[in-house]
Enzyme design. Structure first.
Site, mmCIF file in Angstrom:
data_model
loop_
_atom_site.group_PDB
_atom_site.id
_atom_site.type_symbol
_atom_site.label_atom_id
_atom_site.label_comp_id
_atom_site.label_asym_id
_atom_site.label_seq_id
_atom_site.Cartn_x
_atom_site.Cartn_y
_atom_site.Cartn_z
ATOM 1 N N GLU A 61 0.755 -1.275 0.099
ATOM 2 C CA GLU A 61 -0.008 -0.007 0.002
ATOM 3 C C GLU A 61 0.822 1.130 -0.146
ATOM 4 O O GLU A 61 0.470 2.215 -0.551
ATOM 5 C CB GLU A 61 -1.002 0.043 1.239
ATOM 6 C CG GLU A 61 -2.269 -1.144 1.086
ATOM 7 C CD GLU A 61 -1.628 -2.401 1.194
ATOM 8 O OE1 GLU A 61 -0.462 -2.743 1.779
ATOM 9 O OE2 GLU A 61 -2.575 -3.413 1.043
ATOM 10 N N HIS A 130 -11.555 -5.272 8.415
ATOM 11 C CA HIS A 130 -12.550 -5.491 7.156
ATOM 12 C C HIS A 130 -13.682 -4.453 7.169
ATOM 13 O O HIS A 130 -14.452 -4.479 6.581
ATOM 14 C CB HIS A 130 -13.001 -6.493 6.534
ATOM 15 C CG HIS A 130 -11.778 -7.415 6.057
ATOM 16 N ND1 HIS A 130 -10.909 -8.111 6.827
ATOM 17 C CD2 HIS A 130 -11.413 -7.876 4.623
ATOM 18 C CE1 HIS A 130 -9.861 -8.790 5.853
ATOM 19 N NE2 HIS A 130 -10.472 -8.618 4.818
#
Ligand SMILES: Cc1ncc(C[n+]2csc(CCOP(=O)(O)OP(=O)(O)O)c2C)c(N)n1
Lengths: 325, 421
Positions: A61, A130
């Site tokens: 990322e 999540h």
């Protein structure tokens, strides 16, 4: 020209349009190519625009955002995907220390037209990392713009506007609304990116929300209407900048405000809204601004998330408390 | 996921229910396979990358350490045979048993997900040899830092397999005490744990102990900055850590070629420690190579990178749809290298196991499946107040305040159901 489509599809169509109209637009991220993203938001884009425009990146990322900064310096307009909310933190350094500050540090010479897409929020029964709502962590940082659509039409248009923006935009996608359908008119004249919308008129109290909580607030207003209470619902749409004028106008009418978001209440975006609206509307308010959101606790495992997330009852409870003042 | 909420409370108002939805729709089925021919994702790329990748691949194939061929033939290896010299037929049967039971457990968990008992499952199918071989190389005082797929390693550490299921069912975010088996909690954020492993290993050195640490991660994870930083730290501080990368060829939809241009084990060289590629479907080779690496760690020689070259036979997780990005024939080719089948062939050829052994194992395997099934179905939902538990070790006024508010709110429903509101 209006067509009914799910939010995920609307974002897909919007990305497609941007890729078609501007050769400088790029789509980047993990699994965005062949797979079309784990939510299929980028489905089919690589097939049609090729691997040099729709880029499957290494699983990194910091690398994704850091290279997007470099591409932006070179004149590109990258739209990067972070696969889930909880995975943005390896990139947080690049976003906060670099992306947000490049324009200011270059005395305005450098533009950073980077969009960071983050599917966020809970309610889908997922595992750890999540389901989080980290928007306040970004809103605290000057130089970033933060938006979150609540419906397919806004998702479509706000993506167009985010890509056209010369500032970095963190585009929070409410993943539990990905499959909700709405009319999307690709010819329409959209509202400005950072303007709040009154999505339901009311007189007794204002509910302010963005992203996944707007639909809930509409349900709350329906339920309250059955009890004879008239609630006004605002879709804030943008967390930074925040459209305080629209909130103020509503509160001056209803005299009561409840802010709803999934993120923890403590130091959350509701705190900023409460403080500013108290300042702006002190003499209009009949009750303190109340907030409904997550607790000061890690996002819980799936079987407890319904206790953690604001739901109809919790918002109605806050409505009752406000009206009782 | 299905939520058969045991919550006793009734909504006060009749209107729309909870926001609860069914599981992620990420893995919608029915998609067609991708473009033909090339599973390594180079379709449409230009210039020289294609040839250089292919060349890199070819030149490294022979460097794979293998002690058992896919046909189950024992092959000699001058360097690593010594590390399995003492392995008895009984030990081999033990390794076989571990792999069979791990696979059975994994199959049961996959089935339980399909039945709605688990929200998600990350299958280890195909990776049994890498996990059991490396896991059985460890000593009790060694410490393991897994990702989210290390069910076979957990088995070797004596973690009850049913404990692994809580987080996948959604009743907790961990489920075991990492210190009771020296097996850390599963780590979902890719690569983070390799730094924890390095720090732990640095602590071992400071303490003058001779245990070692093993960190598991995937080929995709090798791209993360944290992994590179763990390589740097472990090299600089000569930390007794073994980096065990299971290269199962895929990071969700992305092939290893999308992470690296050189074979992963070669990365170690640039950090100043050795890297070796082992046949990850060969349990004996995995045992030998991991023992070698652990021995280096114990004797003060610092970190090692082991790349176990293996294959993820199933989907990435139960919400993934691999037909969108890879071909069935790829899986078929790897099935021929199945880790369990190969050891069975060897055991049979060497007369190390008889019919009775296999039959008994089959019975044991069924019993394990049944135990896991029953345990999951009996797993209670957490108490609502668990949200506020263990947020801090020392307590926190805000958490106390919110817990009290939560309690009062919950109590209001009890009143309501008694007609109090
Ligand atoms: C920091 C971070 N980014 C993205 C993800 C989403 N994600 C989960 S698993 C995975 C692929 C991992 O591939 P690999 O490291 O090869 O391990 P494997 O699952 O194949 O064992 C991705 C992208 C994540 N968990 N963490």
């Amino acid at each position: 020209m209006a067509e009914k489509m799910a939010m995920a599809k609307a974002i897909n169509e919007s990305l497609r349009r941007a890729l078609e109209t501007d050769p400088k637009v790029l789509v980047m991220g993990e699994d965005v190519g062949k797979l079309g993203g784990v939510f299929r938001v980028t489905d089919g884009l690589q097939k049609d625009f090729g691997e040099s425009r729709v880029i499957d990146t290494p699983l990194a990322e910091s690398g994704i955002v850091g290279t997007a900064i470099g591409l932006a310096l070179r004149g590109y307009r990258p739209v990067v995907e972070i696969q889930f909310d909880g995975f943005v933190f390896p990139a947080y350094d690049q976003i906060v220390t670099q992306l947000a500050k490049m324009h200011a540090r270059s005395l305005g010479k450098v533009k950073m037209p980077v969009v960071v897409r983050i599917p966020y929020g809970g309610g889908i029964g997922a595992v750890e990392h999540h389901s989080e709502s980290p928007e306040a962590l970004f809103a605290h940082v000057a130089g970033l713009k933060i938006v979150s659509p609540s419906n397919a039409s806004d998702a479509y248009w706000m993506m167009q506007q985010a890509i056209q923006s010369d500032d970095p935009v963190i585009y929070f996608e409410p993943k539990r609304r990905y499959w909700d359908k709405a009319e999307v008119d690709a010819e329409a004249i959209p509202a400005p990116l950072h303007k709040a919308q009154v999505v339901r008129e009311g007189t007794d109290l204002t509910l302010a929300a963005y992203g996944p909580m707007v639909k809930l607030c509409q349900e709350v207003a329906n339920a309250a209407a059955e009890e004879g209470k008239s609630l006004e619902v605002l879709d804030l749409r943008s967390v930074s900048p925040l459209d305080f004028d629209t909130i103020q106008a509503s509160v001056e009418k209803t005299r009561r405000l409840v802010v709803v978001h999934e993120a923890p209440v403590f130091f959350g975006s509701g705190a900023e809204i409460a403080a500013r609206i108290t300042e702006r509307c002190f003499f209009h308010l009949e009750a303190p601004v109340l907030r409904v959101g997550g607790y000061h606790a890690p996002y819980p495992p799936a079987r407890l998330e319904e206790e953690y997330l604001p739901d109809l009852d919790r918002v109605l409870d806050a409505v009752d408390r406000s009206l009782a003042f | 996921m299905t939520v058969d909420s045991s919550a006793a409370r009734k909504p006060r108002r009749s209107a729309a229910g909870k926001a609860g939805t069914t599981g992620s729709k990420a893995g919608t089925a029915g998609a067609k396979s991708g473009t033909a021919g090339n599973a390594s994702g180079t379709t449409g790329t230009k210039r020289t990358t294609r040839t250089s990748r292919a060349a890199a691949k070819k030149s490294t194939e022979p460097e794979l350490v293998q002690l058992l061929t896919p046909e189950g033939k024992r092959v000699k290896n001058a360097e690593y045979d010594a590390y399995v010299a003492g392995v008895t037929p009984e030990d081999l049967r033990g390794l076989y048993r571990d792999m069979v039971l791990t696979r059975r457990f994994d199959a049961e968990a996959t089935a339980l997900q399909r039945q709605g008992e688990l929200g998600l499952w990350a299958s280890l199918l195909g990776q049994e040899a890498a996990q059991i071989g490396s896991g059985r190389a460890l000593r009790d005082d060694d410490y393991v830092f897994p990702t989210y797929r290390e069910h076979g390693v957990a088995w070797c550490r004596g973690v009850d397999p049913t404990n692994l299921l809580g987080m996948f069912r959604g009743v907790n975010n961990g489920g075991w005490d990492p210190n009771s088996n020296n097996f850390q909690l599963y780590t979902i954020v890719i690569g983070s744990q390799t730094l924890h492993a390095t720090g732990y290993a640095m602590g071992i050195t400071k303490d003058g102990a001779d245990s070692a640490v093993i960190a598991y991660f995937g080929d995709g994870a090798s791209s993360q900055g944290d992994v590179a930083e763990s390589f740097t730290f472990s090299a600089v501080y000569n930390a007794p850590v073994v980096f065990f990368c299971q290269n199962n060829q895929w990071a969700i939809s992305e092939p290893t070629e999308k992470q690296s241009r050189v074979p992963l084990y070669q990365r170690a060289q640039g950090f100043g420690f050795p890297g070796v590629r082992v046949d990850g479907n060969d349990v004996l080779a995995c045992l030998a190579v991991t023992r070698w690496a652990l021995e280096r760690a114990r004797s003060g020689e610092g970190p090692t990178l082991v790349e176990a070259y293996t294959y993820r036979m199933g989907a990435h997780t139960t919400s993934d749809d691999p037909t969108r990005y890879r071909h069935d024939d790829e899986r078929a080719a790897w099935e021929a290298k199945d880790p369990i089948l190969r050891l069975r062939r060897y055991l049979e050829a060497a007369n190390h196991a008889d019919e009775g052994f296999f039959a008994e194992l089959e019975t044991e395997s069924e019993a394990l499946g049944k135990r896991v099934r029953e345990a999951v179905r009996a797993m209670p939902d957490p108490d609502h107040f668990a949200i506020f538990e263990n947020v801090y070790a020392d307590g926190h006024a805000l958490v106390d305040e919110e817990r009290a508010q939560f309690a009062a709110y919950q109590a209001s429903f009890a009143d309501a159901s008694e007609g109090g509101r």
